[in-house]
Motif scaffolding. Structure first.
Motif, PDB file in Angstrom:
ATOM      1  N   LEU A  15       0.823  -1.212   0.000  1.00  0.00           N
ATOM      2  CA  LEU A  15       0.000   0.000   0.000  1.00  0.00           C
ATOM      3  C   LEU A  15       0.859   1.264   0.000  1.00  0.00           C
ATOM      4  CD1 LEU A  15      -2.863  -0.995   2.464  1.00  0.00           C
ATOM      5  CD2 LEU A  15      -3.034  -0.698  -0.024  1.00  0.00           C
ATOM      6  N   ASP A  16       1.952   1.248   0.765  1.00  0.00           N
ATOM      7  CA  ASP A  16       2.841   2.416   0.813  1.00  0.00           C
ATOM      8  C   ASP A  16       3.496   2.665  -0.545  1.00  0.00           C
ATOM      9  OD1 ASP A  16       2.206   2.704   3.489  1.00  0.00           O
ATOM     10  OD2 ASP A  16       4.064   1.772   4.210  1.00  0.00           O
ATOM     11  N   ALA A  17       3.996   1.590  -1.163  1.00  0.00           N
ATOM     12  CA  ALA A  17       4.629   1.730  -2.480  1.00  0.00           C
ATOM     13  C   ALA A  17       3.606   2.153  -3.526  1.00  0.00           C
ATOM     14  CB  ALA A  17       5.287   0.409  -2.884  1.00  0.00           C
ATOM     15  N   ALA A  18       2.413   1.558  -3.456  1.00  0.00           N
ATOM     16  CA  ALA A  18       1.357   1.892  -4.416  1.00  0.00           C
ATOM     17  C   ALA A  18       0.945   3.348  -4.276  1.00  0.00           C
ATOM     18  CB  ALA A  18       0.156   0.975  -4.206  1.00  0.00           C
ATOM     19  N   ARG A  19       0.877   3.822  -3.058  1.00  0.00           N
ATOM     20  CA  ARG A  19       0.516   5.235  -2.835  1.00  0.00           C
ATOM     21  C   ARG A  19       1.509   6.161  -3.528  1.00  0.00           C
ATOM     22  NH1 ARG A  19      -1.313   8.293   2.567  1.00  0.00           N
ATOM     23  NH2 ARG A  19      -0.724  10.406   1.993  1.00  0.00           N
ATOM     24  N   THR A  20       2.789   5.922  -3.306  1.00  0.00           N
ATOM     25  CA  THR A  20       3.820   6.748  -3.937  1.00  0.00           C
ATOM     26  C   THR A  20       3.702   6.715  -5.455  1.00  0.00           C
ATOM     27  OG1 THR A  20       5.326   6.378  -2.081  1.00  0.00           O
ATOM     28  CG2 THR A  20       6.314   7.087  -4.161  1.00  0.00           C
ATOM     29  N   LEU A  21       3.537   5.519  -6.005  1.00  0.00           N
ATOM     30  CA  LEU A  21       3.480   5.362  -7.461  1.00  0.00           C
ATOM     31  C   LEU A  21       2.191   5.931  -8.052  1.00  0.00           C
ATOM     32  CD1 LEU A  21       5.005   1.780  -7.677  1.00  0.00           C
ATOM     33  CD2 LEU A  21       6.059   3.886  -8.524  1.00  0.00           C
ATOM     34  N   PHE A  22       1.053   5.614  -7.471  1.00  0.00           N
ATOM     35  CA  PHE A  22      -0.217   6.099  -8.006  1.00  0.00           C
ATOM     36  C   PHE A  22      -0.300   7.628  -7.953  1.00  0.00           C
ATOM     37  CE2 PHE A  22      -2.379   1.855  -6.930  1.00  0.00           C
ATOM     38  CZ  PHE A  22      -2.405   1.448  -8.252  1.00  0.00           C
ATOM     39  N   LEU A  23       0.140   8.226  -6.848  1.00  0.00           N
ATOM     40  CA  LEU A  23       0.031   9.674  -6.715  1.00  0.00           C
ATOM     41  C   LEU A  23       1.017  10.410  -7.613  1.00  0.00           C
ATOM     42  CD1 LEU A  23      -0.632  10.269  -2.903  1.00  0.00           C
ATOM     43  CD2 LEU A  23      -2.270  10.043  -4.776  1.00  0.00           C
ATOM     44  N   SER A  24       2.139   9.786  -7.929  1.00  0.00           N
ATOM     45  CA  SER A  24       3.123  10.460  -8.786  1.00  0.00           C
ATOM     46  C   SER A  24       2.964  10.126 -10.263  1.00  0.00           C
ATOM     47  CB  SER A  24       4.550  10.142  -8.329  1.00  0.00           C
ATOM     48  OG  SER A  24       4.790   8.758  -8.394  1.00  0.00           O
ATOM     49  N   ARG A  25       2.518   8.895 -10.586  1.00  0.00           N
ATOM     50  CA  ARG A  25       2.408   8.470 -11.986  1.00  0.00           C
ATOM     51  C   ARG A  25       0.971   8.333 -12.477  1.00  0.00           C
ATOM     52  NH1 ARG A  25       6.327   3.198 -12.393  1.00  0.00           N
ATOM     53  NH2 ARG A  25       8.255   4.104 -11.587  1.00  0.00           N
ATOM     54  N   GLY A  26       0.021   8.294 -11.552  1.00  0.00           N
ATOM     55  CA  GLY A  26      -1.371   8.063 -11.933  1.00  0.00           C
ATOM     56  C   GLY A  26      -1.681   6.581 -12.037  1.00  0.00           C
ATOM     57  N   GLN A  28      -2.962   4.826 -14.706  1.00  0.00           N
ATOM     58  CA  GLN A  28      -2.495   4.182 -15.942  1.00  0.00           C
ATOM     59  C   GLN A  28      -0.976   4.018 -15.969  1.00  0.00           C
ATOM     60  OE1 GLN A  28      -4.484   6.855 -15.819  1.00  0.00           O
ATOM     61  NE2 GLN A  28      -6.295   6.533 -17.087  1.00  0.00           N
ATOM     62  N   GLY A  29      -0.269   4.939 -15.323  1.00  0.00           N
ATOM     63  CA  GLY A  29       1.192   4.906 -15.348  1.00  0.00           C
ATOM     64  C   GLY A  29       1.824   3.969 -14.336  1.00  0.00           C
ATOM     65  N   THR A  30       0.998   3.252 -13.601  1.00  0.00           N
ATOM     66  CA  THR A  30       1.493   2.341 -12.569  1.00  0.00           C
ATOM     67  C   THR A  30       0.969   0.939 -12.826  1.00  0.00           C
ATOM     68  OG1 THR A  30       1.458   4.140 -10.945  1.00  0.00           O
ATOM     69  CG2 THR A  30       1.554   1.892 -10.074  1.00  0.00           C
ATOM     70  N   SER A  31       1.851  -0.036 -12.809  1.00  0.00           N
ATOM     71  CA  SER A  31       1.439  -1.433 -12.982  1.00  0.00           C
ATOM     72  C   SER A  31       1.662  -2.193 -11.678  1.00  0.00           C
ATOM     73  CB  SER A  31       2.253  -2.094 -14.099  1.00  0.00           C
ATOM     74  OG  SER A  31       3.613  -2.224 -13.703  1.00  0.00           O
ATOM     75  N   THR A  32       1.027  -3.343 -11.575  1.00  0.00           N
ATOM     76  CA  THR A  32       1.267  -4.177 -10.392  1.00  0.00           C
ATOM     77  C   THR A  32       2.716  -4.649 -10.370  1.00  0.00           C
ATOM     78  OG1 THR A  32       0.397  -6.103 -11.591  1.00  0.00           O
ATOM     79  CG2 THR A  32      -1.103  -4.954 -10.081  1.00  0.00           C
ATOM     80  N   ARG A  33       3.315  -4.781 -11.554  1.00  0.00           N
ATOM     81  CA  ARG A  33       4.737  -5.143 -11.624  1.00  0.00           C
ATOM     82  C   ARG A  33       5.594  -4.043 -10.984  1.00  0.00           C
ATOM     83  NH1 ARG A  33       5.192  -6.672 -16.749  1.00  0.00           N
ATOM     84  NH2 ARG A  33       5.325  -8.878 -16.272  1.00  0.00           N
ATOM     85  N   ASP A  34       5.247  -2.778 -11.269  1.00  0.00           N
ATOM     86  CA  ASP A  34       5.979  -1.652 -10.669  1.00  0.00           C
ATOM     87  C   ASP A  34       5.864  -1.682  -9.147  1.00  0.00           C
ATOM     88  OD1 ASP A  34       6.565  -0.601 -13.224  1.00  0.00           O
ATOM     89  OD2 ASP A  34       4.720   0.600 -13.247  1.00  0.00           O
ATOM     90  N   ALA A  36       5.107  -4.285  -7.167  1.00  0.00           N
ATOM     91  CA  ALA A  36       5.822  -5.457  -6.629  1.00  0.00           C
ATOM     92  C   ALA A  36       7.325  -5.200  -6.597  1.00  0.00           C
ATOM     93  CB  ALA A  36       5.497  -6.688  -7.464  1.00  0.00           C
ATOM     94  N   LYS A  37       7.833  -4.611  -7.670  1.00  0.00           N
ATOM     95  CA  LYS A  37       9.280  -4.326  -7.753  1.00  0.00           C
ATOM     96  C   LYS A  37       9.693  -3.343  -6.658  1.00  0.00           C
ATOM     97  CE  LYS A  37      12.843  -2.725 -10.945  1.00  0.00           C
ATOM     98  NZ  LYS A  37      13.134  -2.121 -12.253  1.00  0.00           N
ATOM     99  N   ALA A  38       8.858  -2.305  -6.429  1.00  0.00           N
ATOM    100  CA  ALA A  38       9.176  -1.311  -5.404  1.00  0.00           C
ATOM    101  C   ALA A  38       9.216  -1.929  -4.006  1.00  0.00           C
ATOM    102  CB  ALA A  38       8.155  -0.174  -5.443  1.00  0.00           C
ATOM    103  N   VAL A  39       8.382  -2.952  -3.796  1.00  0.00           N
ATOM    104  CA  VAL A  39       8.339  -3.621  -2.489  1.00  0.00           C
ATOM    105  C   VAL A  39       9.429  -4.688  -2.372  1.00  0.00           C
ATOM    106  CG1 VAL A  39       6.878  -5.001  -0.935  1.00  0.00           C
ATOM    107  CG2 VAL A  39       5.861  -3.179  -2.295  1.00  0.00           C
ATOM    108  N   GLY A  40       9.861  -5.211  -3.538  1.00  0.00           N
ATOM    109  CA  GLY A  40      10.849  -6.288  -3.531  1.00  0.00           C
ATOM    110  C   GLY A  40      10.231  -7.661  -3.438  1.00  0.00           C
ATOM    111  N   ILE A  41       9.013  -7.793  -4.024  1.00  0.00           N
ATOM    112  CA  ILE A  41       8.322  -9.084  -4.038  1.00  0.00           C
ATOM    113  C   ILE A  41       7.942  -9.422  -5.482  1.00  0.00           C
ATOM    114  CG2 ILE A  41       7.420  -8.865  -1.686  1.00  0.00           C
ATOM    115  CD1 ILE A  41       4.726  -8.020  -2.908  1.00  0.00           C
ATOM    116  N   THR A  42       7.446 -10.616  -5.689  1.00  0.00           N
ATOM    117  CA  THR A  42       6.990 -11.011  -7.023  1.00  0.00           C
ATOM    118  C   THR A  42       5.530 -10.587  -7.213  1.00  0.00           C
ATOM    119  OG1 THR A  42       6.186 -13.168  -6.271  1.00  0.00           O
ATOM    120  CG2 THR A  42       8.506 -13.039  -6.975  1.00  0.00           C
ATOM    121  N   GLN A  43       5.093 -10.537  -8.478  1.00  0.00           N
ATOM    122  CA  GLN A  43       3.679 -10.231  -8.740  1.00  0.00           C
ATOM    123  C   GLN A  43       2.745 -11.264  -8.102  1.00  0.00           C
ATOM    124  OE1 GLN A  43       3.926  -9.227 -13.104  1.00  0.00           O
ATOM    125  NE2 GLN A  43       2.191  -7.930 -12.526  1.00  0.00           N
TER     126      GLN A  43
END
Length: 199
Positions: A15-26, A28-34, A36-43
Motif C-alpha cells: 500500500l505504501d509503495a502503491a501510494r507513492t506510485l499512483f500519486l506520482s504516476r497516476g 495508468q502509469g502504474t502497474s502491479t509489476r511496478d 511489486a518491484k518497489a516492495v521487492g516481491i513477485t507479482q
C-alpha cells in the motif's frame, strides 16, 4: 504469529509503495509489476494480498482521501478566528502537501479504466473526502460568494483550477516563488479574477 506479522508488514509495504506510485504516476502509469518491484516481491506474492490493481488503487485513494478530509475539516473548524483567504491557503496546502500531481486529473483519469462499481466508489470517495469538505468552506458565513454561485459549484471550480500548482514546466509567477507564494497568487486569480471591475 511471525508469519502473520510478516504478511501484515508486506501488505502495508504494498500500500505504501502503491501510494507513492499512483500519486506520482497516476493509475495508468502504474502497474502491479511496478508496485511489486518497489516492495521487492513477485507479482504472484502481491496478488496473494490484493486481487488486482483496482483494489489496491481504491484502498490508496480511500486512505489518502481520509487524510485530506481530516486536514480540511481541521482548517474549517478554525472558522472566523482565521480570515477566509488564509483558511483557503491552508486548505490548498493540505492538498498540495499530499498530492504531487494534479488531484483532479489523477483521480478522474482513472475512471475509464475501472469497473463500474469501482468507478462509483471512487466517485463517492472524491465527493465525500474532497468536494464536500471544500464545499463546507464555501458555506462558511464569512465567505461571500457571488449571487447565484452555489458552494458546491465553487468547490468543484476551485479543485479543477489547482492544476498550475502541480506544473513543473511552467509555474505562474516564475520559478523563484515559494510554493506558498504560488498558492496565494493562484488563489488571488481564482477568487478575484483577472480583470478589474472598476471603470
Amino acid at each position: 504469529m511471525k508469519r502473520e506479522v510478516q504478511l501484515e508488514k508486506t501488505h502495508q509495504a504494498i500500500l505504501d509503495a502503491a501510494r507513492t506510485l499512483f500519486l506520482s504516476r497516476g493509475y495508468q502509469g502504474t502497474s502491479t509489476r511496478d508496485i511489486a518491484k518497489a516492495v521487492g516481491i513477485t507479482q504472484p506474492a502481491l496478488y496473494h494480498h490484493f486481487s488486482d490493481k483496482e483494489v489496491i488503487y481504491l484502498q490508496v485513494i480511500k486512505t489518502v482521501g481520509a487524510e485530506i478530509k481530516t486536514g480540511i475539516d481541521a482548517v474549517n473548524q478554525q472558522g472566523p478566528t482565521v480570515p477566509p483567504e488564509e483558511r483557503l491557503v491552508k486548505i490548498t496546502q493540505v492538498l498540495t502537501d499530499t498530492h504531487p500531481r494534479d488531484i483532479f486529473t489523477v483521480i478522474h483519469s482513472s475512471f475509464a479504466d475501472l469497473k463500474p462499481e469501482n468507478m462509483r466508489q471512487l466517485g463517492m470517495l472524491f465527493q465525500t473526502d474532497y468536494v464536500t469538505p471544500i464545499e463546507n468552506y464555501f458555506k462558511s458565513e464569512d465567505v461571500q460568494l457571488r449571487r447565484n454561485i452555489q458552494p458546491k459549484e465553487a468547490a468543484e471550480f476551485y479543485i479543477t483550477s489547482l492544476s498550475p500548482l502541480f506544473s513543473r514546466f511552467h509555474q505562474i509567477g516564475g520559478v523563484t516563488m515559494t510554493q506558498e507564494d504560488h498558492i496565494r497568487l493562484l488563489l488571488d486569480f481564482i477568487l478575484h479574477g483577472l480583470v478589474s471591475d472598476k471603470a
